[in-house]
Each structure stands twice: as C-alpha cells, then as structure tokens.
Design a protein around this motif. Sequence first.
Motif, PDB file in Angstrom:
ATOM      1  N   ALA A 103       0.821  -1.208   0.000  1.00  0.00           N
ATOM      2  CA  ALA A 103       0.000   0.000   0.000  1.00  0.00           C
ATOM      3  C   ALA A 103       0.855   1.258   0.000  1.00  0.00           C
ATOM      4  CB  ALA A 103      -0.934  -0.002   1.211  1.00  0.00           C
ATOM      5  N   GLY A 104       2.024   1.194   0.603  1.00  0.00           N
ATOM      6  CA  GLY A 104       2.901   2.356   0.610  1.00  0.00           C
ATOM      7  C   GLY A 104       3.599   2.595  -0.709  1.00  0.00           C
ATOM      8  N   ALA A 105       3.658   1.568  -1.569  1.00  0.00           N
ATOM      9  CA  ALA A 105       4.382   1.676  -2.828  1.00  0.00           C
ATOM     10  C   ALA A 105       3.479   1.942  -4.030  1.00  0.00           C
ATOM     11  CB  ALA A 105       5.186   0.395  -3.075  1.00  0.00           C
ATOM     12  N   ILE A 106       2.169   1.798  -3.860  1.00  0.00           N
ATOM     13  CA  ILE A 106       1.225   1.931  -4.976  1.00  0.00           C
ATOM     14  C   ILE A 106       0.518   3.275  -4.891  1.00  0.00           C
ATOM     15  CG2 ILE A 106      -0.862   0.990  -6.029  1.00  0.00           C
ATOM     16  CD1 ILE A 106      -0.009  -1.762  -4.945  1.00  0.00           C
ATOM     17  N   ARG A 107       0.481   3.972  -6.010  1.00  0.00           N
ATOM     18  CA  ARG A 107      -0.191   5.265  -6.080  1.00  0.00           C
ATOM     19  C   ARG A 107      -1.356   5.186  -7.060  1.00  0.00           C
ATOM     20  NH1 ARG A 107       2.937   9.149  -3.695  1.00  0.00           N
ATOM     21  NH2 ARG A 107       1.563  10.750  -4.560  1.00  0.00           N
ATOM     22  N   SER A 108      -2.426   5.900  -6.735  1.00  0.00           N
ATOM     23  CA  SER A 108      -3.595   5.930  -7.617  1.00  0.00           C
ATOM     24  C   SER A 108      -4.439   7.157  -7.294  1.00  0.00           C
ATOM     25  CB  SER A 108      -4.427   4.659  -7.443  1.00  0.00           C
ATOM     26  OG  SER A 108      -5.604   4.710  -8.241  1.00  0.00           O
ATOM     27  N   GLY A 109      -5.134   7.641  -8.299  1.00  0.00           N
ATOM     28  CA  GLY A 109      -6.051   8.753  -8.089  1.00  0.00           C
ATOM     29  C   GLY A 109      -7.478   8.327  -7.844  1.00  0.00           C
ATOM     30  N   ALA A 110      -7.740   7.017  -7.918  1.00  0.00           N
ATOM     31  CA  ALA A 110      -9.095   6.498  -7.683  1.00  0.00           C
ATOM     32  C   ALA A 110      -8.978   5.137  -7.023  1.00  0.00           C
ATOM     33  CB  ALA A 110      -9.873   6.394  -8.991  1.00  0.00           C
ATOM     34  N   VAL A 111      -9.553   5.016  -5.828  1.00  0.00           N
ATOM     35  CA  VAL A 111      -9.406   3.803  -5.026  1.00  0.00           C
ATOM     36  C   VAL A 111     -10.756   3.437  -4.417  1.00  0.00           C
ATOM     37  CG1 VAL A 111      -8.259   2.757  -3.031  1.00  0.00           C
ATOM     38  CG2 VAL A 111      -7.028   4.432  -4.443  1.00  0.00           C
ATOM     39  N   LEU A 112     -11.071   2.140  -4.373  1.00  0.00           N
ATOM     40  CA  LEU A 112     -12.237   1.641  -3.644  1.00  0.00           C
ATOM     41  C   LEU A 112     -11.747   0.517  -2.741  1.00  0.00           C
ATOM     42  CD1 LEU A 112     -15.781   0.902  -5.106  1.00  0.00           C
ATOM     43  CD2 LEU A 112     -14.803  -0.381  -3.209  1.00  0.00           C
ATOM     44  N   ALA A 113     -11.967   0.676  -1.448  1.00  0.00           N
ATOM     45  CA  ALA A 113     -11.494  -0.321  -0.481  1.00  0.00           C
ATOM     46  C   ALA A 113     -12.619  -0.687   0.474  1.00  0.00           C
ATOM     47  CB  ALA A 113     -10.297   0.223   0.297  1.00  0.00           C
ATOM     48  N   ALA A 114     -12.595  -1.932   0.951  1.00  0.00           N
ATOM     49  CA  ALA A 114     -13.653  -2.415   1.839  1.00  0.00           C
ATOM     50  C   ALA A 114     -13.115  -3.493   2.761  1.00  0.00           C
ATOM     51  CB  ALA A 114     -14.818  -2.972   1.016  1.00  0.00           C
ATOM     52  N   VAL A 115     -13.681  -3.552   3.954  1.00  0.00           N
ATOM     53  CA  VAL A 115     -13.460  -4.682   4.855  1.00  0.00           C
ATOM     54  C   VAL A 115     -14.806  -5.363   5.053  1.00  0.00           C
ATOM     55  CG1 VAL A 115     -11.416  -3.828   6.030  1.00  0.00           C
ATOM     56  CG2 VAL A 115     -13.666  -3.092   6.831  1.00  0.00           C
ATOM     57  N   ARG A 116     -14.773  -6.683   5.317  1.00  0.00           N
ATOM     58  CA  ARG A 116     -16.018  -7.456   5.319  1.00  0.00           C
ATOM     59  C   ARG A 116     -16.313  -8.069   6.675  1.00  0.00           C
ATOM     60  NH1 ARG A 116     -17.932 -13.146   3.243  1.00  0.00           N
ATOM     61  NH2 ARG A 116     -20.127 -12.677   2.830  1.00  0.00           N
ATOM     62  N   ASN A 117     -17.564  -7.923   7.077  1.00  0.00           N
ATOM     63  CA  ASN A 117     -18.127  -8.705   8.172  1.00  0.00           C
ATOM     64  C   ASN A 117     -19.191  -9.590   7.548  1.00  0.00           C
ATOM     65  OD1 ASN A 117     -18.990  -9.645  10.715  1.00  0.00           O
ATOM     66  ND2 ASN A 117     -20.565  -8.057  10.793  1.00  0.00           N
ATOM     67  N   GLY A 118     -18.870 -10.864   7.368  1.00  0.00           N
ATOM     68  CA  GLY A 118     -19.781 -11.754   6.666  1.00  0.00           C
ATOM     69  C   GLY A 118     -21.105 -11.932   7.387  1.00  0.00           C
ATOM     70  N   THR A 119     -22.177 -12.052   6.617  1.00  0.00           N
ATOM     71  CA  THR A 119     -23.513 -12.246   7.168  1.00  0.00           C
ATOM     72  C   THR A 119     -23.766 -13.733   7.374  1.00  0.00           C
ATOM     73  OG1 THR A 119     -24.321 -10.284   6.016  1.00  0.00           O
ATOM     74  CG2 THR A 119     -25.973 -11.856   6.787  1.00  0.00           C
TER      75      THR A 119
END
Length: 242
Positions: free
Chosen positions: A70-86
């Motif tokens: 994560a420290g080495a990758i650059r981007s102008g558009a990011v979508l991130a999520a963490v999951r709590n499964g149902t």
Amino acid sequence: MTLSSLVVTPSHSLYEQSWAPSDMRGGGSVNADGFGIGWYPEGDAAVSGGPVRYRRDVPIWTDENLPGLAGAIRSGAVLAAVRNGTVGMPYGQPAVAPFASGHWLFSHNGRITGWPGATAKLAESLPVADLLSLDAPTDSALLWALIVRRFGDGVPPADAVAAVVHDVAAAAPGSRLNLLLTDGEQLIATTWTHSLHVRRTHDSVTVASEPFGDGGWQAVPDRSLLVATATSLQVTPMEGHP
C-alpha cells in the motif's frame, strides 16, 4: 496519493475500522472476514485501462504484505472495503468486495433482509448465465449483477443504481443498501439505512462509511444518491427517484 495514505495510516483508517468500527448499525462488532482494495493504476501501468484488485479472505491486520504494498502503490481512484460476513452467506475471497466488471468496481455495505427468498423474483429477472457467473452466492454479488444488467440495457449508471436500490428495498423492506461504485472517473454511492460521509477538497472527493483522518467530513442524509467526480459533487434524495 498512495493506497496507504487512504487505507492504512490515517487515524481511524479502514485498517483500524476492521477491528474497531464505530457505526455498524447492528451488523456486528468487527470486520474480520476479509478485505479488498481496487485501484486504477497510474503511468505505464495504466495502459490496460482497467482496475487492479487485491482481495483476501483474512482480517486485514493479518496481511503482513499489505503495508508495504500500500505504501508503494499510487492511484487517483481507489475503492477499499473490509467485510463482516452475514450469517448464512458463504465466506472466502470471491465473496469479498470490491466486485468488478469492465472498468467498474463495486462494494455494498449492509445486508438484504430475508435473503435469499426476498429477492428470488429479482434474481429470476437475470439470465441464467449471469446467475451462474456470480462471484459468490451473496446479497452483494446479486446487487452487482442487477446493476451490471441495467448497464447492459443502456441505463445510465446513477439511474441503474437507484433503480436497483428501490427494487430491492421494495422486495426486502428493512434492508441496508449503501452501495458504492466507481469507474475511476466518477463515483456513485447511496445511503439507505446505513451511515455515509463525504469529504471534498478542491480536487478530490472521498466517501466513507466512517470518517477517518482529518476533519472536513459531512454526513450524507439517509436515502440519498451521491454522484461525484474529482471536482464535482451532487447529492439528491432517493425518495421518488426512478
């Protein structure tokens, strides 16, 4: 900006929210069932034109490779999520957001009540091939398939998202339907009985279920449709939206 500056290092970042969320709306107390990050590469890596995903079915804090990546990758558009499964839905990497189709990335925060029976009629509207190719038999994957089908029918993205939310809310009242999707240029999000916040600067828009980092966040009203680019932001009520 680096992925780390968005996901890992800020105060109450998504990394921290995985074990210490502050607003789950009754959806559990920890997000330990996987995580995913999707981004649009810059420079030479952007030649393919599509997003890159890194998904795992383990708690984000257990991935020793993530901070360095994560420290080495650059981007102008990011979508991130963490999951709590149902409960009652499968686990595993295919069930972890973001989901992808073409240039689009998608995530769902919430749950469909009465799954799967409540949305059986909506699922029947999809071609069998679409159902057989779902990433996982989960409510989030079905939501994405319904949206992508509308894309294929020529429905504009924001209208497609709003229509799916209305259809699912009618079929399964009480569902939490915060949807988030981007193609790297525009961002579309909904609030439907779950929290959403937005922060805007002169050249960026950030949307999150829970605020992180410095101030400047504003709560998005419930049952709203948000459409944004790096330099524009529009929030409209979803009641009565087609």
